[in-house]
Design an enzyme around this catalytic site. Structure first.
Site, short mmCIF file in Angstrom:
data_model
loop_
_atom_site.label_atom_id
_atom_site.label_comp_id
_atom_site.label_asym_id
_atom_site.label_seq_id
_atom_site.Cartn_x
_atom_site.Cartn_y
_atom_site.Cartn_z
N TYR A 143 0.85 -1.18 0.00
CA TYR A 143 0.00 0.00 0.00
C TYR A 143 0.89 1.24 0.00
O TYR A 143 1.85 1.31 0.77
CB TYR A 143 -0.89 0.00 1.26
CG TYR A 143 -1.78 1.20 1.40
CD1 TYR A 143 -2.84 1.42 0.54
CD2 TYR A 143 -1.56 2.13 2.42
CE1 TYR A 143 -3.68 2.52 0.69
CE2 TYR A 143 -2.39 3.24 2.59
CZ TYR A 143 -3.44 3.42 1.70
OH TYR A 143 -4.27 4.52 1.85
N ASP A 238 9.38 2.60 -0.31
CA ASP A 238 8.35 3.28 0.45
C ASP A 238 8.56 2.93 1.93
O ASP A 238 8.14 1.87 2.40
CB ASP A 238 6.95 2.85 -0.01
CG ASP A 238 5.85 3.53 0.80
OD1 ASP A 238 6.17 4.21 1.79
OD2 ASP A 238 4.67 3.37 0.44
N LYS A 267 4.62 9.07 8.78
CA LYS A 267 4.39 8.53 10.13
C LYS A 267 5.38 9.04 11.18
O LYS A 267 5.22 10.15 11.67
CB LYS A 267 4.38 6.99 10.06
CG LYS A 267 3.25 6.47 9.15
CD LYS A 267 2.93 5.04 9.33
CE LYS A 267 2.01 4.49 8.26
NZ LYS A 267 0.61 4.44 8.57
C1 LIG Z 1 3.88 2.03 3.33
C2 LIG Z 1 2.89 3.15 3.29
N1 LIG Z 1 2.97 4.04 2.29
C3 LIG Z 1 2.12 5.06 2.22
C4 LIG Z 1 1.14 5.24 3.15
C5 LIG Z 1 0.22 6.42 3.04
O1 LIG Z 1 0.44 7.30 4.09
P1 LIG Z 1 -0.69 8.31 4.57
O2 LIG Z 1 -1.77 7.49 5.20
O3 LIG Z 1 0.00 9.20 5.53
O4 LIG Z 1 -1.17 9.02 3.36
C6 LIG Z 1 1.03 4.33 4.21
C7 LIG Z 1 -0.01 4.45 5.26
O5 LIG Z 1 -1.06 4.87 5.18
C8 LIG Z 1 1.93 3.27 4.29
O6 LIG Z 1 1.88 2.37 5.26
N1 LIG Z 2 -2.27 0.71 6.90
C1 LIG Z 2 -2.59 2.10 6.80
C2 LIG Z 2 -1.32 2.84 6.88
O1 LIG Z 2 -0.28 2.34 7.15
C3 LIG Z 2 -3.55 2.47 7.87
C4 LIG Z 2 -3.75 3.93 8.07
C5 LIG Z 2 -4.95 4.43 7.34
O2 LIG Z 2 -5.01 4.31 6.13
O3 LIG Z 2 -5.82 4.99 7.99
#
Ligand SMILES: Cc1ncc(COP(=O)(O)O)c(C=O)c1O
Ligand SMILES: N[C@H](C=O)CCC(=O)O
Length: 430
Positions: A143, A238, A267
């Protein structure tokens, strides 16, 4: 009688789609309603009814220091008295960028954004501009946020909620995202052979956390670097989740020989405030506006609050490397305890763990990619999750997510969790 959380959820659903601002937190995946969280303190969170939970979600990763860390909170208090945002360069942005560049290999320059989604989206745009190509390869179950080109066979909420391909992503955009199987180099090679001149970037979660925790195997990692070098493709790590989490230098510590061209963060680097960042080689980063032709911007990017919270967090992590040993030891204790507890009740589980990231799949098979993940028993997970929550252990509401330990945890929290897991497994077998 209706709880306060239930009442608030009803009320929220009238004005917020699904009552939540991010689907992963809706709890529909575990067929229940989410508690509304009122406050956090160290390792604990408290819901509106004042029920206390050990928090293994940690705001989905950022809170490696636990809730309300004193240095982070003090830093924020100082900033807030002097203004929350200026839309102008500030010293704290400069210091934050210096700290990241000094600490991380493979990062000559870094640009701050407001979320992980913005970081990965911008990194891919940069890669496309750099290579003058249009396609990317991502991995099934990884993701990278919710921008259009990434919602193809995505992990996290997109996987949990069974909508891997979101409506609203035009086919013309989706066709530029090619998906390969994680830890399966052949699947990557096949895509390159079919599109030798077209792949701008390969983007990967070096330790996948959004289909549960699965680390890249060493040969796979090496192969990704070799094949991207061979085809002139940008390799993007990522590290939104793994950055400063699986070690101070993130995945760079696990795969020191693999040097990605661009790395994305989020994060932890915001210490619990909205943030993202992407950085890499100078020759690539210099393509960004205002010095280059790739436009990327943000009204609140590098805002003083997120920068200060992130800066305090990173400083503390850098100055206390024993935190990582502690997280590793605690997570190992949890891993062993959960395995033993499941065995006592004859429940098949597979536990995957990297440092303080850990997840548990209800299957007796090894879990190395998305295909393995999808064979895990979800009904068992749901029953387990509910038992744990009722016992005061707040887990991510999906087995396709990682648990995150924090620096305020100790053996007592872990042993309590193991004891509750033992009880939960017993109930599953009844
Ligand atoms: C590996 C990874 N990339 C991108 C994202 C996207 O980050 P955000 O939720 O801050 O947009 C997340 C988590 O949501 C993630 O775990
Ligand atoms: N797995 C997602 C991010 O790492 C969970 C956070 C979200 O999308 O709300």
């Amino acid at each position: 009688m209706e709880t306060l959380s239930e009442k608030m959820f009803e009320r929220s659903k009238k004005v917020i789609p699904g009552g939540v601002n991010s689907p992963a937190r809706a709890f529909s995946s575990v067929k229940m309603e989410p508690p509304f969280i009122k406050r956090g303190d160290g390792t604990y969170i408290f819901d509106e009814e004042d029920n206390r939970y050990i928090d293994f979600v940690g705001s989905w990763g950022p809170l490696i220091l636990g809730h309300c860390d004193k240095d982070v909170v003090d830093g924020l208090h100082q900033v807030i008295k002097t203004g929350t945002s200026f839309g102008a360069p500030t010293a704290i942005e400069m210091k934050m960028a210096e700290l990241m560049v000094d600490s991380l290999p493979n990062i000559d320059m870094v640009r701050m954004v407001n979320s992980g989604t913005e970081a990965t989206m911008s990194a891919v745009r940069l890669a496309k501009a750099y290579t003058k190509r249009n396609k990317i390869i991502k991995f099934e179950g990884n993701y990278h946020g919710h921008s259009e080109g990434f919602l193809i066979k995505a992990g996290s909420g997109a996987l949990t909620h069974g909508v891997p391909d979101s409506l609203g992503v035009p086919a013309e955009i989706a066709k530029h995202t090619l998906t390969a199987s994680f830890n399966n180099l052949e699947s990557v090679e096949n895509i390159f052979k079919a599109n030798p001149e077209e792949i701008a970037a390969v983007i990967v979660e070096p330790v996948a956390g959004n289909m549960g925790v699965i680390a890249m195997e060493d040969d796979f990692a090496k192969g990704l670097r070799q094949i991207t070098d061979k085809y002139g493709t940008v390799l993007i790590f990522d590290e939104v989740m793994t950055g400063f989490r699986v070690g101070f230098k993130g995945a760079h510590e696990l795969y020191p020989d693999i040097k990605p061209d661009i790395t994305c963060y989020g994060k932890i680097i915001g210490g619990g405030l909205p943030v993202g960042a992407f950085g890499g080689k100078q020759q690539i980063m210099s393509l960004l506006a205002p010095i280059g032709p790739v436009y990327q911007a943000g009204t609140l990017s590098g805002n003083p609050l997120a920068m200060r919270a992130g800066y305090e967090t990173l400083l503390k992590l850098r100055n206390n490397p024993q935190i990582y040993d502690k997280l590793d030891k605690l997570a190992l204790r949890l891993e062993k305890g959960i395995r033993e507890a499941a065995k006592l009740s004859d429940i098949d589980i597979t536990v995957n763990r990297v440092g303080g990231m850990i997840s548990m799949f209800f299957t007796d098979k090894e879990v190395k990619n998305f295909e393995d993940v999808s064979k895990a028993d979800n009904e068992q997970f749901i029953a387990y999750f509910k038992e744990m929550l009722n016992s005061g252990v707040y887990l991510p509401p999906s087995q396709f997510e990682s648990l995150f330990l924090n620096a305020k945890m100790d053996n007592e929290h872990i042993d309590f969790t193991i004891e509750k897991a033992r009880d939960a497994f017993k109930k599953l077998t009844r």
